[in-house]
Design a protein around this motif. Structure first.
Motif, PDB file in Angstrom:
ATOM      1  N   GLU A  62      60.234  20.342  65.421  1.00  0.00           N
ATOM      2  CA  GLU A  62      59.253  21.094  64.642  1.00  0.00           C
ATOM      3  C   GLU A  62      59.888  21.888  63.510  1.00  0.00           C
ATOM      4  N   GLN A  63      61.007  22.504  63.751  1.00  0.00           N
ATOM      5  CA  GLN A  63      61.651  23.309  62.716  1.00  0.00           C
ATOM      6  C   GLN A  63      61.994  22.458  61.497  1.00  0.00           C
ATOM      7  N   ASP A  64      62.518  21.264  61.735  1.00  0.00           N
ATOM      8  CA  ASP A  64      62.876  20.385  60.622  1.00  0.00           C
ATOM      9  C   ASP A  64      61.632  19.878  59.895  1.00  0.00           C
ATOM     10  N   LEU A  65      60.603  19.508  60.635  1.00  0.00           N
ATOM     11  CA  LEU A  65      59.384  19.021  60.008  1.00  0.00           C
ATOM     12  C   LEU A  65      58.732  20.102  59.158  1.00  0.00           C
ATOM     13  N   VAL A  66      58.671  21.307  59.681  1.00  0.00           N
ATOM     14  CA  VAL A  66      58.056  22.416  58.936  1.00  0.00           C
ATOM     15  C   VAL A  66      58.869  22.726  57.679  1.00  0.00           C
ATOM     16  N   ARG A  67      60.194  22.741  57.813  1.00  0.00           N
ATOM     17  CA  ARG A  67      61.041  23.024  56.641  1.00  0.00           C
ATOM     18  C   ARG A  67      60.824  21.997  55.551  1.00  0.00           C
ATOM     19  N   GLN A  68      60.878  20.714  55.899  1.00  0.00           N
ATOM     20  CA  GLN A  68      60.730  19.664  54.883  1.00  0.00           C
ATOM     21  C   GLN A  68      59.315  19.634  54.317  1.00  0.00           C
ATOM     22  N   ALA A  69      58.315  19.905  55.154  1.00  0.00           N
ATOM     23  CA  ALA A  69      56.940  19.938  54.656  1.00  0.00           C
ATOM     24  C   ALA A  69      56.791  21.018  53.591  1.00  0.00           C
ATOM     25  N   ARG A  70      57.396  22.168  53.802  1.00  0.00           N
ATOM     26  CA  ARG A  70      57.311  23.246  52.810  1.00  0.00           C
ATOM     27  C   ARG A  70      58.023  22.866  51.513  1.00  0.00           C
ATOM     28  N   ILE A  71      59.179  22.228  51.644  1.00  0.00           N
ATOM     29  CA  ILE A  71      59.921  21.817  50.444  1.00  0.00           C
ATOM     30  C   ILE A  71      59.132  20.787  49.654  1.00  0.00           C
ATOM     31  N   LEU A  72      58.641  19.763  50.346  1.00  0.00           N
ATOM     32  CA  LEU A  72      57.955  18.684  49.652  1.00  0.00           C
ATOM     33  C   LEU A  72      56.609  19.125  49.095  1.00  0.00           C
ATOM     34  N   ALA A  73      55.967  20.092  49.741  1.00  0.00           N
ATOM     35  CA  ALA A  73      54.684  20.583  49.230  1.00  0.00           C
ATOM     36  C   ALA A  73      54.839  21.127  47.813  1.00  0.00           C
ATOM     37  N   GLY A  74      55.948  21.782  47.538  1.00  0.00           N
ATOM     38  CA  GLY A  74      56.167  22.286  46.184  1.00  0.00           C
ATOM     39  C   GLY A  74      56.246  21.172  45.164  1.00  0.00           C
ATOM     40  N   LEU A  75      56.837  20.026  45.552  1.00  0.00           N
ATOM     41  CA  LEU A  75      56.928  18.896  44.635  1.00  0.00           C
ATOM     42  C   LEU A  75      55.581  18.207  44.453  1.00  0.00           C
ATOM     43  N   VAL A  76      54.724  18.264  45.472  1.00  0.00           N
ATOM     44  CA  VAL A  76      53.364  17.748  45.293  1.00  0.00           C
ATOM     45  C   VAL A  76      52.602  18.654  44.334  1.00  0.00           C
ATOM     46  N   GLU A  77      52.734  19.942  44.512  1.00  0.00           N
ATOM     47  CA  GLU A  77      52.007  20.903  43.669  1.00  0.00           C
ATOM     48  C   GLU A  77      52.465  20.854  42.219  1.00  0.00           C
ATOM     49  N   SER A  78      53.718  20.448  41.994  1.00  0.00           N
ATOM     50  CA  SER A  78      54.222  20.330  40.623  1.00  0.00           C
ATOM     51  C   SER A  78      53.889  18.986  39.990  1.00  0.00           C
ATOM     52  N   GLY A  79      53.353  18.053  40.778  1.00  0.00           N
ATOM     53  CA  GLY A  79      53.021  16.732  40.263  1.00  0.00           C
ATOM     54  C   GLY A  79      54.119  15.706  40.411  1.00  0.00           C
ATOM     55  N   THR A  80      55.239  16.064  41.010  1.00  0.00           N
ATOM     56  CA  THR A  80      56.336  15.120  41.200  1.00  0.00           C
ATOM     57  C   THR A  80      55.992  14.073  42.249  1.00  0.00           C
ATOM     58  N   LEU A  81      55.286  14.473  43.291  1.00  0.00           N
ATOM     59  CA  LEU A  81      54.864  13.585  44.370  1.00  0.00           C
ATOM     60  C   LEU A  81      53.343  13.604  44.463  1.00  0.00           C
ATOM     61  N   LEU A  82      52.788  12.537  45.054  1.00  0.00           N
ATOM     62  CA  LEU A  82      51.348  12.501  45.308  1.00  0.00           C
ATOM     63  C   LEU A  82      50.994  13.140  46.638  1.00  0.00           C
ATOM     64  N   GLY A  83      51.946  13.230  47.537  1.00  0.00           N
ATOM     65  CA  GLY A  83      51.668  13.798  48.842  1.00  0.00           C
ATOM     66  C   GLY A  83      52.785  13.488  49.811  1.00  0.00           C
ATOM     67  N   ILE A  84      52.532  13.796  51.079  1.00  0.00           N
ATOM     68  CA  ILE A  84      53.510  13.625  52.150  1.00  0.00           C
ATOM     69  C   ILE A  84      52.950  12.650  53.176  1.00  0.00           C
ATOM     70  N   HIS A  85      53.820  11.790  53.691  1.00  0.00           N
ATOM     71  CA  HIS A  85      53.498  10.870  54.778  1.00  0.00           C
ATOM     72  C   HIS A  85      54.356  11.253  55.982  1.00  0.00           C
ATOM     73  N   LEU A  86      53.716  11.549  57.087  1.00  0.00           N
ATOM     74  CA  LEU A  86      54.430  11.836  58.329  1.00  0.00           C
ATOM     75  C   LEU A  86      54.554  10.549  59.131  1.00  0.00           C
ATOM     76  N   GLU A  87      55.755  10.053  59.292  1.00  0.00           N
ATOM     77  CA  GLU A  87      55.977   8.891  60.159  1.00  0.00           C
ATOM     78  C   GLU A  87      56.512   9.418  61.481  1.00  0.00           C
ATOM     79  N   GLY A  88      55.602   9.801  62.357  1.00  0.00           N
ATOM     80  CA  GLY A  88      55.952  10.437  63.594  1.00  0.00           C
ATOM     81  C   GLY A  88      55.637  11.926  63.528  1.00  0.00           C
TER      82      GLY A  88
END
Length: 401
Positions: free
Chosen positions: A105-131
């Motif tokens: 959980e700690q790793d998933l939450v950390r990466q989700a927070r990091i990637l969310a910023g890139l979605v909000e900036s338009g760099t990514l369209l979103g996040i896919h959780l595989e597991g």
């Protein structure tokens, strides 16, 4: 900007009934496309450029990608994740979901927070959780120690950390608390993607029925699931039947490593491009030399462009993601599997855009759509990539033949 060449995936003047415009024109104004159609119908004040042998494609959309350019989304900081996204963008993937893998959980939450910023900036369209709600028996290149039974509260915490930017999640149909997980995914508007499963056909079909009424996908069909058998069709049989009805969209990693070319062509011939999404499943080694890499908590060795888990005894490990970019996957589908170019392009642009709810402005070359355009040569090697009408560096020297 006025572009001329063979246009694939267009809707515009005289283009509605033909997937290919042999001598077509795409006009952009700012971030949007303003006109698409045959050169013979163009009536603008600006002179047309001379005919070219270029192919004009909609920007590709990869809904299953773990990284590239040496950085993996399950491990990287914001700089590394941005570098991976930029690498794929430069090779024609103008829209990307960043895929995580099973982890604590700690790793998933950390990466989700990091990637969310890139979605909000338009760099990514979103996040896919595989597991992490997968089958340990079909973990593939996922860490079995990180796989846990379905936990809706954990899913909520990860989505909360991601600030609503999770777009899809791979889960095994047989995981615990499936109904509660499905309800939570509906609340967060997350597309269910069934995979990494050891379920039988009946269980899989029942879970598909539970999820009807919204987009549903099958994560990398054939990979990380039991093989089809005529007396035990398993999830493959259930997914193919559901795709034939239009109830499921099938992911295919058509990179020449994960699937035989004949398998790819069979699926296209069976269910058609509207029910297929081509994905790269690329990991950090995409665009890089052979060597040692990571996929989440696991060590990976890439040899001859094929990524496999590192094993303690030196035996051949499981395939651990891909090293191709999505345009290379399209290229393999066309030239190795014999898939018609318009079908392969649709499966890498229009269909994924529809599944993640972005089909009103992405995935098609049409007026008012975003000017996300890939210009290639006749061998589908990138010459130029436009993102929102602006060219990006195609890093041509990094193209893998």
């Amino acid at each position: 900007m006025i572009l001329r060449g063979t246009v694939i995936g267009a809707l515009g003047a005289g283009a509605s009934s033909d997937p290919v415009i042999s001598d077509g024109v795409v006009v952009t104004e700012g971030h949007r496309i303003s006109w698409v159609g045959p050169a013979a119908l163009f009536s603008g004040d600006t002179p047309l450029p001379a005919p070219t042998e270029s192919i004009l494609l909609p920007g590709l959309i990869d809904v299953h990608c773990h990284g590239g350019a040496g950085a993996g989304f399950p491990n990287a900081d914001a700089v590394g994740a941005g570098r991976a996204a930029a690498h794929h963008r430069a090779h024609g993937t103008t829209g990307l979901l960043a895929s995580l893998v099973s982890a604590g959980e700690q790793d998933l939450v950390r990466q989700a927070r990091i990637l969310a910023g890139l979605v909000e900036s338009g760099t990514l369209l979103g996040i896919h959780l595989e597991g992490p709600f997968l089958s340990e028996a079909r973990c593939g290149a996922q860490d079995p120690a990180s796989i846990v039974p379905g936990d809706p509260d954990l899913f909520d915490r990860v989505c909360d950390a991601a600030r609503g930017t999770v777009r899809s999640m791979t889960l095994a149909p047989e995981t615990a608390h499936f109904g509660a997980l499905l309800a939570a995914m509906r609340r967060w508007d997350v597309v269910p993607s069934f995979g990494h499963t050891d379920a039988d056909a009946r269980t899989t079909a029942a879970r598909i029925a539970d999820a009807t009424g919204r987009p549903v996908t099958a994560t990398h069909l054939f990979n990380a699931m039991p093989p089809f058998h005529h007396r035990a069709p398993g999830p493959v049989g259930a997914f193919l039947a559901a795709a034939g009805r239009g109830d499921v969209v099938l992911e295919l990693i058509a990179d020449g490593v994960h699937l035989a070319p004949e398998t790819v062509s069979m699926v296209f011939d069976t269910v058609g491009p509207d029910n297929i999404i081509l994905v790269s499943d690329a990991m950090a080694a995409a665009g890089m030399a052979d060597g040692a890499y990571e996929l989440g908590p696991l060590e990976v060795e890439v040899s001859g462009g094929v990524a496999r888990l590192t094993t303690s005894d030196g035996s051949q490990g499981a395939i651990a993601g891909g090293t191709a970019r999505l345009l290379e996957v399209v290229r393999s589908a066309v030239f190795d599997s014999g898939v018609a170019l318009p079908d392969a392009v649709a499966a890498a642009s229009r269909t994924p855009a529809r599944v993640i709810g972005m089909h009103s402005e992405r995935g098609t070359l049409a007026p008012e759509f975003r000017a996300d355009i890939v210009i290639t040569d006749q061998q589908l090697r990138p010459r130029c990539v436009l993102v929102g009408g602006a060219p990006v560096d195609t890093e041509g020297s990094a193209w893998k033949s």
